[in-house]
Every structure is written in C-alpha cells, then in structure tokens.
Motif scaffolding. Structure first.
Motif: not given
Length: 168
Positions: A110-114, A119-131
């Motif tokens: 459960r701790r790792h799930q959060g 990390e997925l959210g951060e990766a998505q944000k980075e991808l959106d910024q530098s697509i």
C-alpha cells in the motif's frame, strides 16, 4: 527464555545481551547495544531518531494498529506450565507469524502504491511539458529531415606519422 525490549529502539534483547541502566527512582532501562545506551545518555528522543521503531511507527513506516502485537505482549507474561497450553501456544505463534507477515507485506504494498502513482503523475507532467522533444520512430522514417545528418570525416595522417612510415 525471557525476551526483553530495548527502551530506545524497541528491538529484542536476548538473555545475556545488552546493557541495563537503573535510575535512582528504581526505573529500569534496558538497551540492546551501546548505540542505544549512548543516545539515551545524550537525552535524545527516540521518536526523532530515524532508525528507531518509535520514529517508524509515528511517521507511518511501520504498522501501528495490529492485533498480533497484543499477543506478543501477552506471551511475555509468566504462567504456570501446562503441556497442552504450551502446544497450543506454539501452534498459535506460527499462525500469528504468518498473519503478521501477510499484513506487513500488504502494508508495504500500500505504501509503494502511493509512490508509484506519484511517480506516474510526475512523469506525465514532464511529458506534457516537453512533448515537442519526443518524436515517434514512424515520424522519423517518413521525414528524414528530423534526424541528424550523417557527416563523413576524412582523417588525414599527421606530419609525424608520415615521417615514421617513410623511415620504415
């Protein structure tokens, strides 16, 4: 065999190990090793020292509310010897260890799930910024101008190398 708990870090102290400190008011403090004893003498708070059980429980790293911990406290109380009770207790200890291990693994998952979601959210944000920096391989095949040109470089031997070849 009576197993004690370290006053500072809450780890198990086996018979013949550790240090015992008795204060003037007759309170007994048991320590598993000199590291815990020294930290106690330095008046450090175990809840603020990162490697202690108290810190881990306080900050949600370890399980705090689990009924199996109550069994462990009950197990340390001395009782009259009864063969049947001893057999049942030993069987129960094995079952409780399995239950505790399962609960602990679920707690860790459960701790790792959060963390994974973050990390997925951060990766998505980075991808959106530098697509614009990311191009698909199929787009590179269709439009060769997107790839870097291949430059052929002619290597000319230096003057020293030419002199050595002539001497040979």
């Amino acid at each position: 065999m009576r197993l004690e708990k370290c006053w500072f870090c809450s780890s198990t102290i086996y018979p013949g190990h550790g240090i015992q400190f008795v204060r003037n008011d007759a309170t007994i403090f048991r320590f598993c090793r000199s590291k815990c004893h020294k930290n106690f003498k330095m008046k450090r708070n175990p809840r603020k020292v990162k490697w202690t059980k108290a810190y881990r429980r306080l900050h949600g790293k370890d399980m705090t509310q689990d009924s199996t911990f109550e069994f462990e406290r009950k197990r340390n109380r001395p009782e009259r010897y009864d063969r049947n009770l001893t057999e049942e207790t030993l069987k129960a200890i094995k079952k409780i260890d399995k239950v505790r291990a399962n609960r602990e693994s679920r707690h860790i998952a459960r701790r790792h799930q959060g963390k994974k979601a973050k990390e997925l959210g951060e990766a998505q944000k980075e991808l959106d910024q530098s697509i614009s920096l990311v191009k698909a391989p199929s787009a590179l095949k269709e439009d060769p101008s997107l790839t870097l040109p291949k430059i052929k470089v002619k290597v000319v031997p230096s003057q020293a190398e030419q002199n050595q070849r002539m001497e040979e």
